[in-house]
Design a protein around this motif. Structure first.
Motif, PDB file in Angstrom:
ATOM      1  N   TYR A 223      41.274  28.489 -17.001  1.00  0.00           N
ATOM      2  CA  TYR A 223      39.973  27.961 -17.418  1.00  0.00           C
ATOM      3  C   TYR A 223      39.262  27.446 -16.167  1.00  0.00           C
ATOM      4  O   TYR A 223      39.546  26.356 -15.670  1.00  0.00           O
ATOM      5  N   GLU A 224      38.329  28.234 -15.674  1.00  0.00           N
ATOM      6  CA  GLU A 224      37.748  27.972 -14.363  1.00  0.00           C
ATOM      7  C   GLU A 224      36.823  26.760 -14.351  1.00  0.00           C
ATOM      8  O   GLU A 224      36.603  26.163 -13.296  1.00  0.00           O
ATOM      9  N   LYS A 225      36.278  26.370 -15.510  1.00  0.00           N
ATOM     10  CA  LYS A 225      35.396  25.199 -15.551  1.00  0.00           C
ATOM     11  C   LYS A 225      36.182  23.894 -15.539  1.00  0.00           C
ATOM     12  O   LYS A 225      35.620  22.821 -15.305  1.00  0.00           O
ATOM     13  N   LEU A 226      37.488  24.002 -15.805  1.00  0.00           N
ATOM     14  CA  LEU A 226      38.351  22.817 -15.802  1.00  0.00           C
ATOM     15  C   LEU A 226      38.982  22.615 -14.430  1.00  0.00           C
ATOM     16  O   LEU A 226      39.019  23.527 -13.608  1.00  0.00           O
ATOM     17  N   THR A 227      39.494  21.427 -14.196  1.00  0.00           N
ATOM     18  CA  THR A 227      40.246  21.177 -12.971  1.00  0.00           C
ATOM     19  C   THR A 227      41.641  21.766 -13.103  1.00  0.00           C
ATOM     20  O   THR A 227      42.078  22.126 -14.203  1.00  0.00           O
ATOM     21  N   ALA A 228      42.356  21.813 -11.984  1.00  0.00           N
ATOM     22  CA  ALA A 228      43.744  22.301 -12.024  1.00  0.00           C
ATOM     23  C   ALA A 228      44.587  21.401 -12.915  1.00  0.00           C
ATOM     24  O   ALA A 228      45.407  21.894 -13.710  1.00  0.00           O
ATOM     25  N   ARG A 229      44.387  20.099 -12.824  1.00  0.00           N
ATOM     26  CA  ARG A 229      45.161  19.166 -13.651  1.00  0.00           C
ATOM     27  C   ARG A 229      44.877  19.404 -15.136  1.00  0.00           C
ATOM     28  O   ARG A 229      45.803  19.421 -15.961  1.00  0.00           O
TER      29      ARG A 229
END
Length: 247
Positions: free
Chosen positions: A90-96
């Motif tokens: 999910y590219e809009k989210l952060t890695a965490r």
């Protein structure tokens, strides 16, 4: 046909697309507590084999069992860690946030969630990038995040499709150190790669060419059998032997 410690068992697995044979009666097994490498050039059928094995593609013949079950099977998904060749993030989210999402999907208890995420991120050297949005990641960073997600949940079986593509040599060594540590704790790992050096780090390696496994044994045994110094040399000799037989 199956042994109790076979976490993967493929028996004469076949797959065609139109008039192209992608898998030609492939047989392979993976024991508990071992790393099996699947190597071969691009287009050899490595990713197709994994997709058929996991039920993402329908086999045209043969049988594939994962943890003793025919896939897809929701009951054993929590025991699997799968890393596809293409990143599904999910590219809009952060890695965490990605890691938290997939950890919850895997049913990881809240009490373990933070520690598991921190450990997985450290293994792939993303611990300093956890709060960055994935859309700003390089291709290599996305591969590392996909691997961290696969490591979550302490799966019995890891299936990793080209996990070290786009990753620098130092980090590749670190990742392989972690894979071998997991193996030593009784986990089982199937890893595909076209990096021949990585094949030397496996317990057994299968050489896949034109949809067929042309050799399958420990790296040392194959090197002895083919009077070769490396798995890469084994592959070249096995390929030449196969082409000679078909001529």
């Amino acid at each position: 046909m199956t042994e109790d410690n076979d976490l993967i068992l493929l028996d004469r697995l076949s797959k065609t697309f139109g008039d192209r044979t992608i898998l030609n009666k492939v047989s392979l097994n993976l024991h508990q507590g071992e790393i099996v490498g699947l190597i071969g050039p691009s287009g050899a059928g490595k990713s197709t084999m994994i997709k058929v094995m996991l039920g993402m593609e329908k086999a045209d013949g043969g049988e594939a069992l994962v943890l003793g079950k025919t896939m897809p099977n929701r009951d054993i998904l929590a025991e699997l860690g799968y890393m596809a060749q293409a990143d599904a993030l999910y590219e809009k989210l952060t890695a965490r946030e990605n890691l938290i999402f997939f950890a919850v999907m895997k049913g990881i208890p809240k009490s373990e969630l933070v520690l598991q995420i921190e450990h997985a991120a450290k293994v792939v050297d993303l611990d300093r990038n956890l709060d960055q949005r994935v859309k700003n990641f390089s291709g290599g960073m996305k591969r590392r995040l996909s691997l961290a997600i696969a490591l979550l949940g302490k799966p019995r079986l890891l299936i990793l499709d080209e996990p070290t593509v786009g990753i620098d040599p130092a980090l590749r060594r670190q990742i392989w150190h972690e894979l071998r540590r997991l193996r030593d704790k009784g986990r089982s790992i199937l890893v595909t790669t076209h990096v021949m050096d990585e094949a030397e780090l496996t317990d057994r390696v299968a050489l896949l060419l034109h949809g067929q496994i042309i050799a399958f044994d420990s790296p040392k045994k194959l090197e002895n059998d083919y009077q070769a110094d490396t798995v890469e040399e084994v592959f070249l000799k096995a390929e030449a032997k196969m082409e000679e037989a078909e001529a």
